[in-house]
Design a protein around this motif. Structure first.
Motif, short mmCIF file in Angstrom:
data_model
loop_
_atom_site.label_atom_id
_atom_site.label_comp_id
_atom_site.label_asym_id
_atom_site.label_seq_id
_atom_site.Cartn_x
_atom_site.Cartn_y
_atom_site.Cartn_z
N UNK A 1 -4.29 -13.77 -2.47
CA UNK A 1 -4.31 -14.96 -3.32
C UNK A 1 -3.06 -15.09 -4.18
N UNK A 2 -2.53 -13.99 -4.68
CA UNK A 2 -1.38 -14.05 -5.58
C UNK A 2 -0.08 -13.64 -4.90
N UNK A 3 -0.07 -13.73 -3.59
CA UNK A 3 1.13 -13.50 -2.78
C UNK A 3 1.51 -14.83 -2.13
N UNK A 4 2.73 -14.96 -1.65
CA UNK A 4 3.14 -16.25 -1.09
C UNK A 4 2.26 -16.75 0.06
N UNK A 5 1.75 -15.81 0.90
CA UNK A 5 0.89 -16.23 2.00
C UNK A 5 0.26 -15.01 2.65
N UNK A 6 -0.85 -15.19 3.36
CA UNK A 6 -1.37 -14.09 4.18
C UNK A 6 -0.35 -13.76 5.28
N UNK A 7 -0.40 -12.55 5.78
CA UNK A 7 0.53 -12.13 6.81
C UNK A 7 -0.09 -12.21 8.20
N UNK A 8 0.73 -12.56 9.17
CA UNK A 8 0.31 -12.48 10.57
C UNK A 8 0.28 -11.01 10.97
N UNK A 9 -0.27 -10.72 12.13
CA UNK A 9 -0.30 -9.33 12.61
C UNK A 9 1.12 -8.80 12.76
N UNK A 10 2.02 -9.60 13.31
CA UNK A 10 3.40 -9.16 13.47
C UNK A 10 4.05 -8.86 12.12
N UNK A 11 3.85 -9.74 11.14
CA UNK A 11 4.41 -9.53 9.80
C UNK A 11 3.82 -8.28 9.15
N UNK A 12 2.53 -8.06 9.36
CA UNK A 12 1.87 -6.88 8.81
C UNK A 12 2.44 -5.60 9.44
N UNK A 13 2.61 -5.60 10.75
CA UNK A 13 3.20 -4.44 11.41
C UNK A 13 4.62 -4.19 10.93
N UNK A 14 5.39 -5.25 10.72
CA UNK A 14 6.76 -5.11 10.21
C UNK A 14 6.75 -4.52 8.79
N UNK A 15 5.79 -4.96 7.97
CA UNK A 15 5.66 -4.41 6.63
C UNK A 15 5.34 -2.92 6.69
N UNK A 16 4.42 -2.53 7.55
CA UNK A 16 4.07 -1.11 7.66
C UNK A 16 5.27 -0.30 8.16
N UNK A 17 6.05 -0.87 9.05
CA UNK A 17 7.28 -0.19 9.49
C UNK A 17 8.25 -0.01 8.32
N UNK A 18 8.38 -1.01 7.44
CA UNK A 18 9.25 -0.88 6.26
C UNK A 18 8.70 0.18 5.29
N UNK A 19 7.38 0.24 5.15
CA UNK A 19 6.77 1.26 4.30
C UNK A 19 7.11 2.65 4.82
N UNK A 20 6.97 2.85 6.12
CA UNK A 20 7.30 4.15 6.71
C UNK A 20 8.78 4.47 6.56
N UNK A 21 9.65 3.47 6.72
CA UNK A 21 11.09 3.68 6.56
C UNK A 21 11.42 4.07 5.12
N UNK A 22 10.68 3.49 4.15
CA UNK A 22 10.87 3.85 2.74
C UNK A 22 10.54 5.32 2.52
#
Length: 179
Positions: free
Chosen positions: A31-52
């Motif tokens: 609700x307080x984020x710009x938009x819900x994420x698609x599956x692809x966007x979610x997977x990309x986010x998790x990849x960035x988390x792991x890279x961090x």
């Protein structure tokens, strides 16, 4: 791996991608984020988390309930990927599936993440931020002992000027105040 009485904070497993994607696709959770994420966007986010994690030795942990083994969301520490007046900084954040709200899991997990940051990483200060209307997250910040100075509030640089979610409140916790 970090444990609390009811939770395990751990690195991500391949089987966490599905609940992570469901969490990020939820209109209520985002609700307080710009938009819900698609599956692809979610997977990309998790990849960035792991890279961090790989780059910095810390990051956003998967939060697992001890009683069920369910991955219910995340909490942890990260370095924001934008410039702002309060930078450089390490941020604490959390996001849990709606059915796990109201049980104190976010506060419990965040307390352990703060302990990790101050004790293991020897951080002097940890910040958190959200939009002013996000009372649930602001309440967690306050329960953690974080404080807000309205002079620190800022417009999020990754959002367009004038975007309804651009204004953010900043909370801080110094190590000596966390004891």
């Amino acid at each position: 791996m970090i444990e609390s009485s009811r939770l395990i904070l751990r690195r991500w497993k391949p089987e966490d991608r599905e609940p992570f994607a469901a969490l990020n696709a939820s209109p209520v959770v985002t609700e307080f984020l710009p938009k819900p994420l698609t599956r692809t966007e979610s997977d990309e986010l998790l990849d960035r988390i792991e890279a961090h994690f790989e780059a910095r030795g810390f990051g956003l942990f998967a939060v697992e309930r001890k009683d069920s083994g369910a991955c219910i969301g995340w909490t942890g520490l990260s370095v924001p990927r934008f410039e702002a007046p309060f930078m450089p900084a390490v941020e604490i954040g959390w996001r849990l599936a709606e059915e796990h709200w109201g049980y104190g899991f976010a506060t419990e997990a965040a307390r352990r993440a703060l302990d990790f940051g101050f004790t293991d990483l020897d951080l002097k200060e940890i910040v958190s931020f959200t939009v002013p209307a996000n009372r649930r997250s602001r309440s967690v910040m306050e329960r953690l002992g974080m404080t807000r100075d309205p002079a620190d509030d800022f417009d999020h640089p990754l959002l367009e000027p004038g975007h309804p979610l651009s204004r953010h409140v900043l909370y801080r916790l110094r190590r000596e105040a966390s004891r």
